[in-house]
Design an enzyme around this catalytic site. Sequence first.
Site, PDB file in Angstrom:
ATOM      1  N   VAL A  89      20.322  35.140  44.059  1.00 17.33           N
ATOM      2  CA  VAL A  89      19.811  36.172  43.244  1.00 17.33           C
ATOM      3  C   VAL A  89      18.596  35.903  42.659  1.00 17.33           C
ATOM      4  O   VAL A  89      17.551  36.694  42.462  1.00 17.33           O
ATOM      5  CB  VAL A  89      21.047  36.657  42.286  1.00 17.33           C
ATOM      6  N   LYS A 108      29.926  38.243  35.746  1.00 22.09           N
ATOM      7  CA  LYS A 108      31.321  39.046  35.671  1.00 22.09           C
ATOM      8  C   LYS A 108      32.125  38.065  34.841  1.00 22.09           C
ATOM      9  O   LYS A 108      32.951  38.729  34.029  1.00 22.09           O
ATOM     10  CB  LYS A 108      31.762  39.470  36.930  1.00 22.09           C
ATOM     11  N   ILE A 123      25.776  48.472  44.341  1.00 21.87           N
ATOM     12  CA  ILE A 123      26.393  50.024  44.015  1.00 21.87           C
ATOM     13  C   ILE A 123      25.979  50.250  42.422  1.00 21.87           C
ATOM     14  O   ILE A 123      26.629  49.537  41.515  1.00 21.87           O
ATOM     15  CB  ILE A 123      27.810  49.937  44.437  1.00 21.87           C
ATOM     16  N   GLU A 164      32.770  31.094  49.889  1.00 16.89           N
ATOM     17  CA  GLU A 164      32.388  29.950  49.321  1.00 16.89           C
ATOM     18  C   GLU A 164      33.099  28.853  49.807  1.00 16.89           C
ATOM     19  O   GLU A 164      34.323  28.871  50.607  1.00 16.89           O
ATOM     20  CB  GLU A 164      32.459  29.837  47.812  1.00 16.89           C
ATOM     21  N   ASP A 201      38.002  36.903  41.102  1.00 20.45           N
ATOM     22  CA  ASP A 201      36.870  37.751  41.035  1.00 20.45           C
ATOM     23  C   ASP A 201      37.017  39.276  40.970  1.00 20.45           C
ATOM     24  O   ASP A 201      36.482  39.711  40.000  1.00 20.45           O
ATOM     25  CB  ASP A 201      36.272  37.514  42.263  1.00 20.45           C
ATOM     26  N   LYS A 239      36.202  41.825  37.510  1.00 21.99           N
ATOM     27  CA  LYS A 239      35.582  43.034  37.775  1.00 21.99           C
ATOM     28  C   LYS A 239      36.543  44.196  37.222  1.00 21.99           C
ATOM     29  O   LYS A 239      36.035  45.217  36.562  1.00 21.99           O
ATOM     30  CB  LYS A 239      34.999  43.116  39.040  1.00 21.99           C
TER      31      LYS A 239
END
Length: 443
Positions: free
Chosen positions: A17, A106, A137, A191, A202, A206
């Site tokens: 990223v 996050k 998004i 991963e 994860d 979120k």
Amino acid sequence: MIEYRNLRVALLGAGSVGAQVATLLLEHGDELAQRVGASLELVGIAVRDVDAVRTAELPKHLFTTDAESLILGSDIVIELMGGLEPARSYVLQAIRSGADVITANKAMLANHGPELFDAAEQVGAQLYYEAAVAGAIPIIRPLRDSLAGDRVQRILGIVNGTTNFILDRMDRESVGLDEALAVATELGYAEADPTADIEGYDAAQKAAILASLAFHTTVPVEAVHREGITKLTSAEIDAARKAGYVVKLLAICERLVDPDTGADGVSARVYPALVDRDHPLAAVHGANNAVFVEAEAAGSLMFYGAGAGGIETASAVLGDLVSAARRHVVGGPGVAESTHANLPVLPIGSITTRYQIALQVTDQPGVLAAIARIFSEHGVSVEALEQTVRHHGPGGVVADSPTATLVIGTHAATEAALAATVAAVAASDVVAAVTSVLRVEGA
């Protein structure tokens, strides 16, 4: 004509990223400057190893291992390192120096969000984090700003692309979890250690972020009920398909009433659930994400798109960068987070849901009556029941005692009542095994 001084931008991290953010910022800097009203100068990229192989060709002079000096010389800091430390310490340092911060982290927000937001409020800085949930998004800004005057009732989200890819492949290709995971790993969706994804960690992080925003209440990640997908079998996926459902790992954030006290509260939870194939979330395929929001005045809203990927997530980061830069040009303090409702986070037993339960029983008189009695004793009513009788054992040999599979769909009831019912059924003499228990959501 741009007259405002150059805004100095520091980047922490140059992974997939970070490299995309740097590349896009360098390539489209002039266009972004026209949108902002000031030039955006990438003054440096802090990394652990300046000689490491990168996914993009970036100017060597930008790289440094001195993150602290870079932070102190910047107006806006973009944190894309990931993890809790040193990311948290760097973000706090940036905020206390007066810089605005943009992050996609996050885990850091779910674990240390209140501390970071309080620090930003104290100095009038702003913390932006659109990229922290669901990649490209736009969901953070709609919840924080567009729906701030509404009353959000529920959020159903597919917020982990890895698990959605796995479950989608299990559904469409009729393969097992291990095979689907192997494909996800080969394609780069999973991963080498997929635990954070397939065990729901994860998605839980979120969910904590989404619930905190939607209900204006601090929801710590440890208060999020979490179940992963590792116990799902291909038989359960196939049975769901035949019954008109698809299995999705959902992050659910819900405003509800405590059944014990009658007071308002919130629930945040992550688990695999059955979703009717007519529901919009059932059509979310591959590694895509989607967030379905139900609000009192706005009604039902759906946000859909790429939930991960370097360039997709970079899009959200650059959106935040433009917002932060505009704030510098226009002036004024940062906007504090609205997390002061202080609604209690209720335990999983307080939610209302539906179960689909598969049982293995001996096919003999009285079994259905015994099971119906258990359901009645726990205040849970049956909506649908399907029975399949098998008269032959392995190899086609006639079985001594024919067995039956019962698939029972319940009406809505509290999680506590449903869980107690399943426990009582499992302990019954007429039940050989409880082979599957899945919640039904999205109705």
